[in-house]
Design an enzyme around this catalytic site. Sequence first.
Site, PDB file in Angstrom:
ATOM      1  CG  ASN A  44      -1.938  -1.113   1.142  1.00 29.99           C
ATOM      2  OD1 ASN A  44      -2.684  -1.242   0.185  1.00 29.99           O
ATOM      3  ND2 ASN A  44      -1.907  -1.964   2.135  1.00 29.99           N
ATOM      4  CE  LYS A  81       2.113  -7.373  -3.464  1.00 29.91           C
ATOM      5  NZ  LYS A  81       1.862  -5.935  -3.341  1.00 29.91           N
ATOM      6  CG  HIS A  97      -0.851  -1.824 -11.305  1.00 31.90           C
ATOM      7  ND1 HIS A  97      -1.539  -0.692 -11.652  1.00 31.90           N
ATOM      8  CD2 HIS A  97       0.119  -1.411 -10.449  1.00 31.90           C
ATOM      9  CE1 HIS A  97      -1.017   0.365 -11.049  1.00 31.90           C
ATOM     10  NE2 HIS A  97      -0.012  -0.055 -10.306  1.00 31.90           N
TER      11      HIS A  97
END
Length: 228
Positions: free
Chosen positions: A44, A132, A152
């Site tokens: 973030n 991730k 994305h």
Amino acid sequence: MAESVHAVPFTTLLDLLRDAYGQPRRSRRLAPVDELVLTILSQNTSDVNTDRAYASLRARFATWEDVAAADPADVVDAIRSGGLANQKGPRIQAVLRELMDEPGGLDLEPLAGLAVDEALGRLTALPGVGKKTGSCVLLFSLNRPVMPVDTHILRIARRLGLVPERATAGETHELLTRITPPERMLEAHLLLIRHGRETCRARTPLCEQCPLLPHCPTGRSRVPGTNG
Ligand code: SF4
């Protein structure tokens, strides 16, 4: 598991992105534990803030053992420029301590010798480490063929119809890892990130100038004269 119903091979889409953006290069390769901390810091926030926080952390503490043993407030203070420091500081310390309690300690290089699923399972068993983050460590530091999926890449995969509109990041991770040739995994990841930042942007995708437009149902529905 999400299934791609795309008519065009994924490698064709990659070729188009490579033609548009050039062959991507990743400038640095960190030790896996370094990459793990860096990726936690990157959650973030921007690359600039991530790099700043990481540099500050390395400057403040000589070793990861020192970070693990530090006063939590000092770690939070060192990484404040990266944002969400009150969450990331304790998370980094918890991960480091847990690794130090394991037989291999902070040396994660042996993960390269495991099957990808097993290595990813070891990493995601650490506190606050998701698919991730674990995939970033495996792909960037250990050259293992696994696709980290950020916002994305999830957005692009949905818009392209590679995965259903409501597919999760986890489902997209599995699909993209499966349909990307292992030797092109890093290239694919970097191309998709760049495409998401520059063209397939969250709020205002630039479909008219997108090299994937002929193969993208979302783009064709947005650009007059391309849907049929
Ligand atoms: S055509 Fe538009 S929606 Fe499709 S990938 Fe390109 S920018 Fe994204």
